[in-house]
Design an enzyme around this catalytic site. Structure first.
Site, PDB file in Angstrom:
ATOM      1  CG  ASN A   1    -103.116 -34.662 -49.841  1.00  0.00           C
ATOM      2  OD1 ASN A   1    -103.794 -33.921 -50.551  1.00  0.00           O
ATOM      3  ND2 ASN A   1    -103.263 -34.738 -48.528  1.00  0.00           N
TER       4      ASN A   1
ATOM      5  CE  LYS B   1    -100.821 -32.452 -47.172  1.00  0.00           C
ATOM      6  NZ  LYS B   1    -100.167 -32.439 -45.875  1.00  0.00           N
TER       7      LYS B   1
ATOM      8  CG  HIS C   1    -105.326 -35.095 -44.397  1.00  0.00           C
ATOM      9  ND1 HIS C   1    -104.732 -34.042 -43.751  1.00  0.00           N
ATOM     10  CD2 HIS C   1    -104.331 -35.733 -45.076  1.00  0.00           C
ATOM     11  CE1 HIS C   1    -103.437 -34.033 -44.041  1.00  0.00           C
ATOM     12  NE2 HIS C   1    -103.169 -35.051 -44.841  1.00  0.00           N
TER      13      HIS C   1
ATOM     14  CD  GLU D   1    -102.826 -30.823 -43.991  1.00  0.00           C
ATOM     15  OE1 GLU D   1    -103.419 -30.795 -45.091  1.00  0.00           O
ATOM     16  OE2 GLU D   1    -101.620 -31.137 -43.876  1.00  0.00           O
TER      17      GLU D   1
ATOM     18  CD  GLU E   1    -101.502 -38.724 -44.101  1.00  0.00           C
ATOM     19  OE1 GLU E   1    -100.496 -38.013 -44.219  1.00  0.00           O
ATOM     20  OE2 GLU E   1    -102.539 -38.560 -44.746  1.00  0.00           O
TER      21      GLU E   1
ATOM     22  N   GLY F   1     -95.974 -32.884 -42.836  1.00  0.00           N
ATOM     23  CA  GLY F   1     -95.449 -31.594 -43.291  1.00  0.00           C
ATOM     24  C   GLY F   1     -94.276 -31.085 -42.484  1.00  0.00           C
TER      25      GLY F   1
ATOM     26  CB  SER G   1     -91.951 -36.197 -43.405  1.00  0.00           C
ATOM     27  OG  SER G   1     -92.484 -35.007 -42.848  1.00  0.00           O
TER      28      SER G   1
HETATM   29  O1  LIG Z   1    -101.553 -36.675 -47.167  1.00  0.00           O
HETATM   30  C1  LIG Z   1    -100.353 -36.407 -47.072  1.00  0.00           C
HETATM   31  C2  LIG Z   1     -99.781 -36.058 -45.796  1.00  0.00           C
HETATM   32  O2  LIG Z   1    -100.464 -35.067 -45.135  1.00  0.00           O
HETATM   33  C3  LIG Z   1     -98.297 -35.960 -45.746  1.00  0.00           C
HETATM   34  O3  LIG Z   1     -97.830 -34.698 -46.078  1.00  0.00           O
HETATM   35  P1  LIG Z   1     -96.229 -34.496 -46.109  1.00  0.00           P
HETATM   36  O4  LIG Z   1     -95.696 -35.541 -47.031  1.00  0.00           O
HETATM   37  O5  LIG Z   1     -96.033 -33.111 -46.588  1.00  0.00           O
HETATM   38  O6  LIG Z   1     -95.762 -34.717 -44.705  1.00  0.00           O
END
Ligand SMILES: O=C[C@H](O)COP(=O)(O)O
Length: 257
Positions: A26, A28, A112, A114, A170, A176, A216
């Site tokens: 992802n 983002k 998601h 976010e 998640e 993150g 993470s």
């Molecule tokens: O879609 C992915 C997640 O939001 C995980 O993000 P991350 O690996 O940076 O914690």
């Protein structure tokens, strides 16, 4: 596209049930066009025609058509990070799920954390989006942060449409932050999610629905996460921003098969 039915018959997972492992980068809201294209070119080269693992790239909308073109005739899946719940109309700035299907996007990711946190999405708006995307024939990765969100986001989704659904779990604290859920904690919730799907749709659907963990994920925790019986893959944010780091994760999953 119904990935569960496209598996090579030789691929058997837990108890003989076929659930192809999947890893999704992802991105983002990161990268510029050239960086996005270069990353995917490297991935195409490394991945070749591997069929035992599914690799997806979730990109911002602007790059999707470039990436679809680049990945034609490759096993890579292209994922949109969001879509609206209407197909056409006066919704300035939104992305139509019908248009995503029309340009050949493989999956749309909905709900998601976010999106919920920063753009006020709720179970009911996520559910509207899920149903509209499914009605356009799209495959959906529906994200939840907790077990209680599973039933509301799937409301009105038929047993048949569940073949188009992947559930991403998640936990908020892990996204993150560098603090992943423990392997046991992630598996416990994934198991509960599968139980909920079983209660809602029966055993056949529950046993074939893929459940992903996100939050993470890195090369240290992935080895044990991917061995869990209810975790069929991962959603990766930060650790997927560097191609080499993402590729190491793909290899860890491959080596665990
Ligand atoms: O879609 C992915 C997640 O939001 C995980 O993000 P991350 O690996 O940076 O914690």
């Amino acid at each position: 596209m119904v990935h569960q039915l496209e598996l090579p018959s030789s691929y058997l997972n837990y108890n003989g049930i076929m659930r192809k492992p999947i890893i999704i980068a992802n991105w983002k809201m990161n990268f510029l066009r050239d960086q996005a294209n270069l990353y995917v070119k490297k991935l195409i080269k490394k991945l070749g025609n591997k069929e035992n693992i599914e690799v997806g790239i979730a990109s911002q909308d602007l790059f999707l058509t470039d990436l679809i073109k680049l990945t034609e005739n490759t096993p890579i899946s292209i994922v949109a990070q969001n879509a609206y719940w209407e197909n056409f109309g006066p919704f300035t700035g939104e992305t139509s799920p019908k248009a995503l299907a029309n340009v050949g996007v493989d999956y749309v990711m909905l709900g998601h954390f976010e999106r919920r946190e920063l753009f006020n999405e709720t179970n009911s708006t996520v559910n509207l989006k899920v149903r509209t995307a499914l009605n356009n024939g799209m495959d959906v990765i529906v994200d939840v942060e907790e077990l209680e969100q599973v039933a509301p986001v799937l409301e009105g989704v038929s047993e048949e449409q569940m073949q188009q659904i992947i559930i991403g779990f998640e936990p908020t604290f892990a996204i993150g932050t560098g603090m992943s859920a423990s392997t046991k904690g992630a598996e416990d919730v994934a198991e509960q999610i599968r139980k909920t799907v079983r209660k809602l749709y029966g055993s056949d659907v529950a046993d074939s629905t893929r459940i992903l963990y996100g939050g993470s994920v890195n090369r240290d925790n992935l080895k044990s996460l991917i061995k869990q019986k209810d975790i069929d893959g991962v959603l990766v944010g930060k650790a997927a921003l560097d191609f080499q780091s993402f590729w190491e994760l793909v290899e860890i999953i491959e080596n665990s098969l």
